[in-house]
Design an enzyme around this catalytic site. Structure first.
Site, PDB file in Angstrom:
ATOM      1  CE  LYS A  57      -6.493  -8.531  -0.614  1.00 14.43           C
ATOM      2  NZ  LYS A  57      -6.657  -7.867   0.755  1.00 14.43           N
ATOM      3  CE  LYS A  76      -4.441  -1.425   1.968  1.00 10.97           C
ATOM      4  NZ  LYS A  76      -5.660  -1.262   2.838  1.00 10.97           N
ATOM      5  CE  LYS A 110     -13.666  -3.989   1.899  1.00  6.92           C
ATOM      6  NZ  LYS A 110     -12.419  -3.749   2.915  1.00  6.92           N
TER       7      LYS A 110
HETATM    8  P1  AMP Z   1     -10.534  -6.052   4.138  1.00  8.75           P
HETATM    9  O1  AMP Z   1     -11.301  -6.101   2.906  1.00  8.75           O
HETATM   10  O2  AMP Z   1      -9.230  -5.884   3.884  1.00  8.75           O
HETATM   11  O3  AMP Z   1     -11.097  -5.273   5.050  1.00  8.75           O
HETATM   12  O4  AMP Z   1     -10.677  -7.583   4.810  1.00  8.75           O
HETATM   13  C1  AMP Z   1     -11.827  -8.041   5.392  1.00  8.75           C
HETATM   14  C2  AMP Z   1     -11.726  -9.723   5.500  1.00  8.75           C
HETATM   15  O5  AMP Z   1     -12.022 -10.071   4.264  1.00  8.75           O
HETATM   16  C3  AMP Z   1     -10.489 -10.069   5.908  1.00  8.75           C
HETATM   17  O6  AMP Z   1     -10.628 -11.177   7.037  1.00  8.75           O
HETATM   18  C4  AMP Z   1      -9.820 -10.558   4.815  1.00  8.75           C
HETATM   19  O7  AMP Z   1      -8.620 -11.379   4.815  1.00  8.75           O
HETATM   20  C5  AMP Z   1     -10.801 -11.007   3.896  1.00  8.75           C
HETATM   21  N1  AMP Z   1     -10.479 -10.975   2.621  1.00  8.75           N
HETATM   22  C6  AMP Z   1     -10.263  -9.883   1.916  1.00  8.75           C
HETATM   23  N2  AMP Z   1     -10.424 -10.115   0.552  1.00  8.75           N
HETATM   24  C7  AMP Z   1     -10.059 -11.327   0.363  1.00  8.75           C
HETATM   25  C8  AMP Z   1      -9.951 -12.178  -0.497  1.00  8.75           C
HETATM   26  N3  AMP Z   1      -9.450 -11.706  -1.913  1.00  8.75           N
HETATM   27  N4  AMP Z   1      -9.801 -13.837  -0.461  1.00  8.75           N
HETATM   28  C9  AMP Z   1     -10.230 -14.125   0.692  1.00  8.75           C
HETATM   29  N5  AMP Z   1     -10.459 -13.494   1.918  1.00  8.75           N
HETATM   30  C10 AMP Z   1     -10.330 -11.953   1.770  1.00  8.75           C
END
Ligand code: AMP
Ligand code: TRP
Length: 338
Positions: free
Chosen positions: A203, A119, A206
């Site tokens: 990955k 990031k 979002k």
């Molecule tokens: P975040 O979007 O970074 O706030 O992630 C929220 C939760 O979703 C966390 O537990 C991440 O590890 C999980 N997560 C986010 N993106 C992925 C992905 N592409 N595959 C699996 N888990 C994800």
């Protein structure tokens, strides 16, 4: 220490309102929170809106996405009668404890975090890296440790942050006396890392700029189908599960397995064309997301009731976190307030 969970496992996890929630969030984290975690433990789930300020952001957008994320957590089946759903910024204990975590961690440890490196590189190009992006894991550790958390259900990408949280808990306890539970990561059996459909070595995230490979929970079924049918695969003639050599196909098989409950390797044997596989993946994803979209539409029509859930959640969270954070303040040598 006296602040136990009455013998029950305590679970904590969170999601950042930095963009619309994706299929990766759902399969990697949120679905498990709703189907399993909330029922087997005393669980807290948090929209970690303070974390969203670590990168350039528009206040109105963060506000909107925060409420949308909370609404989607409820739409995914988190039941406020069963678990605690709340907004991070509404519970001051996170920020209080975050400072103590900054006093426990070293700068080297923070700089080693993969997510920081990735990031920071992107932010540097845009004109500057916020200090809070570096100290982010201290806040995340505070989120977890404030509640005496035993388990942190996350996707694979968050494992390193939870490892650091463990190190900080152990170090704090050694320096100042037993204060924190040392938590552990729990990962989903499949789909711990859902990949971008257009760029299957990255990955599905979002906040990606190119959205063609990202399925959002609120995408219309037609949009989901289009994104899945256009997913990048490879030039090999037959369908096989090989995440190293053939990440695109493996990702589709993982998503199918996560949606239908099968095993990705086994599922591969049932297909002799990518077209057929993609069609089934598209339908499986559409059906998996359908109830979430429908429930979201109902809940979004009544934002006041979502706000009320969050208020109650924050009250409960505050009451749980307060004694432990007070104890940590005292342990490091700060004079008590009251
Ligand atoms: P975040 O979007 O970074 O706030 O992630 C929220 C939760 O979703 C966390 O537990 C991440 O590890 C999980 N997560 C986010 N993106 C992925 C992905 N592409 N595959 C699996 N888990 C994800
Ligand atoms: N860092 C996590 C992510 O990007 C979000 C998060 C913040 C979190 N605090 C947490 C996850 C505490 C689990 C527990 O996904």
């Amino acid at each position: 220490m006296a602040m136990t969970t009455g013998g029950r496992t305590r679970i904590f996890s969170g999601v950042q309102p930095t963009g619309h929630l994706t299929l990766g969030n759902y399969l990697g984290a949120v679905r498990r929170w709703a189907e399993e975690d909330q029922h087997r433990a005393d669980a807290l789930f948090c929209v970690v809106n303070l974390h969203a300020l670590t990168v350039e952001h528009d206040p109105a957008r963060v506000r909107r996405l925060s409420r949308q994320a909370a609404t989607l957590l409820l739409a995914s089946g988190l039941d406020p009668e069963v678990c605690t759903v709340f907004m991070q910024s509404q519970v001051d204990e996170h920020l209080r404890l975050s400072y103590l975590m900054e006093c426990t961690a070293s700068d080297g440890e923070m700089r080693r975090m993969i997510q920081y490196k990735e990031k920071a590189a992107a932010q540097r190009a845009k004109g500057g890296v916020r200090l809070s992006l570096l100290t982010y894991p201290a806040l995340m550790a505070a989120d977890i440790l404030a509640y005496g958390t035993h388990e942190v259900p996350v996707g694979e990408d968050q494992r390193q942050h939870v490892e650091l949280t463990r190190d900080l808990a152990v170090r704090f306890n050694q320096r100042y006396g037993a204060t924190f539970v040392v938590p552990r990561t729990t990962l989903p059996a499949v789909a711990a890392r859902v990949m971008d459909l257009q760029e299957p070595t990255s990955k599905m995230g979002k906040s990606r700029a190119r959205t063609a490979g990202v399925v959002y929970l609120l995408d219309e079924p037609e949009v989901v189908r289009k994104k899945v049918l256009r997913a990048v695969t490879d030039a090999e003639p037959e369908v096989a599960y090989d995440p190293e050599q053939r990440p695109g196909v493996a990702n589709l098989l993982n998503v199918l397995a996560a949606c239908t409950g099968g095993d990705p390797r086994r599922l591969a044997e049932g297909y002799d064309s990518y077209g057929a596989l993609k069609k089934d993946v598209a339908e499986a994803v559409v059906e998996t997301l359908r109830p979430v979209r429908e429930r979201h539409a109902e809940l979004a029509a009544d934002p006041a009731s979502v706000d009320a859930v969050l208020r109650r959640g924050a009250e409960r969270a505050r009451a749980l976190a307060r004694p432990r954070v007070d104890a940590a303040f005292e342990a490091v040598g700060l004079l008590p307030a009251g």
